[in-house]
Each structure stands twice: as C-alpha cells, then as structure tokens.
Design a protein around this motif. Structure first.
Motif, PDB file in Angstrom:
ATOM      1  N   UNK A 103      -0.363  -7.782   9.704  1.00 22.69           N
ATOM      2  CA  UNK A 103      -0.458  -8.038  11.137  1.00 22.69           C
ATOM      3  C   UNK A 103      -0.223  -9.525  11.370  1.00 22.69           C
ATOM      4  N   UNK A 104       0.570  -9.830  12.377  1.00 26.76           N
ATOM      5  CA  UNK A 104       0.803 -11.221  12.754  1.00 26.76           C
ATOM      6  C   UNK A 104      -0.006 -11.586  13.994  1.00 26.76           C
ATOM      7  N   UNK A 105      -0.873 -10.663  14.441  1.00 28.81           N
ATOM      8  CA  UNK A 105      -1.606 -10.923  15.682  1.00 28.81           C
ATOM      9  C   UNK A 105      -3.119 -10.934  15.530  1.00 28.81           C
ATOM     10  N   UNK A 106      -3.669 -10.077  14.628  1.00 26.86           N
ATOM     11  CA  UNK A 106      -5.124  -9.975  14.556  1.00 26.86           C
ATOM     12  C   UNK A 106      -5.574  -9.545  13.166  1.00 26.86           C
ATOM     13  N   UNK A 107      -6.683 -10.117  12.688  1.00 23.99           N
ATOM     14  CA  UNK A 107      -7.226  -9.643  11.413  1.00 23.99           C
ATOM     15  C   UNK A 107      -7.933  -8.285  11.556  1.00 23.99           C
ATOM     16  N   UNK A 108      -8.142  -7.833  12.779  1.00 27.23           N
ATOM     17  CA  UNK A 108      -8.816  -6.558  13.037  1.00 27.23           C
ATOM     18  C   UNK A 108      -7.798  -5.464  13.311  1.00 27.23           C
ATOM     19  N   UNK A 109      -6.859  -5.270  12.391  1.00 27.93           N
ATOM     20  CA  UNK A 109      -5.819  -4.262  12.594  1.00 27.93           C
ATOM     21  C   UNK A 109      -6.075  -3.036  11.729  1.00 27.93           C
ATOM     22  N   UNK A 110      -5.473  -1.925  12.131  1.00 25.88           N
ATOM     23  CA  UNK A 110      -5.593  -0.663  11.408  1.00 25.88           C
ATOM     24  C   UNK A 110      -4.395  -0.528  10.472  1.00 25.88           C
ATOM     25  N   UNK A 115       1.804  -0.920  11.020  1.00 27.59           N
ATOM     26  CA  UNK A 115       1.529  -2.177  10.314  1.00 27.59           C
ATOM     27  C   UNK A 115       2.008  -2.155   8.856  1.00 27.59           C
ATOM     28  N   UNK A 116       2.665  -1.063   8.447  1.00 28.66           N
ATOM     29  CA  UNK A 116       3.147  -0.953   7.068  1.00 28.66           C
ATOM     30  C   UNK A 116       4.247  -1.973   6.804  1.00 28.66           C
ATOM     31  N   UNK A 117       4.041  -2.784   5.774  1.00 37.84           N
ATOM     32  CA  UNK A 117       5.035  -3.779   5.374  1.00 37.84           C
ATOM     33  C   UNK A 117       5.926  -3.249   4.264  1.00 37.84           C
ATOM     34  N   UNK A 118       5.313  -2.680   3.198  1.00 35.64           N
ATOM     35  CA  UNK A 118       6.102  -2.240   2.054  1.00 35.64           C
ATOM     36  C   UNK A 118       5.244  -1.380   1.135  1.00 35.64           C
ATOM     37  N   UNK A 119       5.909  -0.638   0.240  1.00 38.90           N
ATOM     38  CA  UNK A 119       5.256   0.111  -0.837  1.00 38.90           C
ATOM     39  C   UNK A 119       5.733  -0.478  -2.157  1.00 38.90           C
ATOM     40  N   UNK A 120       4.792  -0.705  -3.084  1.00 38.94           N
ATOM     41  CA  UNK A 120       5.130  -1.314  -4.368  1.00 38.94           C
ATOM     42  C   UNK A 120       4.306  -0.682  -5.490  1.00 38.94           C
ATOM     43  N   UNK A 121       4.774  -0.858  -6.725  1.00 34.23           N
ATOM     44  CA  UNK A 121       4.018  -0.402  -7.888  1.00 34.23           C
ATOM     45  C   UNK A 121       3.474  -1.588  -8.680  1.00 34.23           C
ATOM     46  N   UNK A 122       3.931  -2.794  -8.371  1.00 38.74           N
ATOM     47  CA  UNK A 122       3.478  -3.989  -9.089  1.00 38.74           C
ATOM     48  C   UNK A 122       2.180  -4.523  -8.480  1.00 38.74           C
ATOM     49  N   UNK A 123       1.658  -5.612  -9.055  1.00 45.49           N
ATOM     50  CA  UNK A 123       0.432  -6.242  -8.541  1.00 45.49           C
ATOM     51  C   UNK A 123       0.757  -7.617  -7.959  1.00 45.49           C
ATOM     52  N   UNK A 124       1.945  -7.721  -7.376  1.00 41.89           N
ATOM     53  CA  UNK A 124       2.431  -8.974  -6.815  1.00 41.89           C
ATOM     54  C   UNK A 124       3.361  -8.634  -5.662  1.00 41.89           C
ATOM     55  N   UNK A 125       3.256  -9.407  -4.585  1.00 35.82           N
ATOM     56  CA  UNK A 125       4.193  -9.233  -3.475  1.00 35.82           C
ATOM     57  C   UNK A 125       4.459 -10.580  -2.830  1.00 35.82           C
TER      58      UNK A 125
END
Length: 174
Positions: A103-110, A115-125
């Motif tokens: 979220x670029x607007x609020x820390x209180x987002x669902x 709000x999905x940014x990406x799906x990954x299998x690693x432990x780094x983004x």
C-alpha cells in the motif's frame, strides 16, 4: 507398500518392518490408493492386501512468515531507488509460495487482490516501483500446495529518502 497416484499403476514406494507408514509431500488434488504385501525371510512375497484409497485433506495453514524486514534505498551514484524486503523461509512440507501485498497510502490496508504486488518462492524481494519521499507499506502471506494462506505478517513500512541537495555554502562556494 505400493501406491497408485491416480494413474491406475501401483509402484512400490517403501519396504519396511513397521506396521505403519506416513506418506508425505502429497498433492491435495489427487486420490491415492495403497496396497501392501508381506515378505518372508526367504524373499517370498504374499498376494496384495485389499486396496485402500484416500485424498489428502488440507487442514492447516502455513505459519505466518517470520522476521519480515524492510530497507529503502536511494543510491544516486547507482541510479538505484528501491525497497528491499527479506524474511525467514517457511519450513512446512507443503509450503508453496508467498504473496507480497503493498500500500502506498496507509499501513492499515487489507491484503487482497487490490493490494497484491507479486507472488514469489524466494525469501527476498526488490520493489523498484517506488518514488523518493513516499512511504510504502508491505505485508506478506505464505501459501501451501493447497493454496491455503497463513495469517498476514505485521505491516512493515519505509521511505526511500530524497537525494540531499546542497544548501550551504550558497552557489557551492567555499
């Protein structure tokens, strides 16, 4: 112990002396069938037992990802403006992937499809779609092979800072 993974062909999966066996790393979408034989000390194998069939049930969600950390970068010399996320890997046998929410607007987002940014299998983004001076908020959810999600992490937030400008001495004079 012999197993059929839905193909109609039984293959031996293990040979043991115990009277129990826990099969793991199974697919929640497949019905598995099992049959057993016994073997004596001379290597003579008995006829097959009755066949038992079942489909795994996905009862438990993965654990919430741990140790989500965030670092914003604005390295002018490298033309690098980004936000780096790291976390500890999930260890469940049926772990599959993570979804990163932003979220670029609020820390209180669902954490949802909006709000999905990406799906990954690693432990780094590395999120490179950021603007200096703006604060960004992230949550992470782990998913298993049955697509059952964990609880989201606590939100982490950071701001890539603006590149400082020289204000004194005026006109860059000494």
């Amino acid at each position: 112990i012999y197993r059929d993974s839905g193909s109609g062909i039984f293959s031996e999966i293990t040979n043991l002396t115990e009277t129990f066996y826990l099969d793991s790393n199974l697919d929640y979408e497949i019905e598995y069938s099992y049959k057993v034989t016994a073997e004596d000390d001379s290597g003579n194998e008995s006829p097959f037992s009755n066949t038992k069939s079942l489909q795994p049930v996905n009862l438990y969600s993965p654990a919430t990802p741990a140790n989500l950390e965030i670092i914003a970068h604005n390295i002018e010399a490298d033309f690098e403006v980004n936000i780096e996320l790291t976390w500890t890997a999930n260890t469940e046998n049926d772990f599959s992937y993570y979804k990163i929410y932003k979220s670029a607007t609020s820390p209180l987002f669902v954490p949802d499809e909006n709000s999905l940014l990406d799906s990954v299998t690693s432990i780094f983004y590395l999120d490179e779609d950021v603007t200096p001076g703006n604060t960004y908020h992230y949550k992470l959810v782990a998913y298993d092979l049955g697509h059952k999600g964990s609880d989201p992490t606590m939100v982490v937030s950071d701001t890539p800072l603006e590149v400082p400008t020289l204000t004194n001495p005026a006109n860059q004079a000494e």
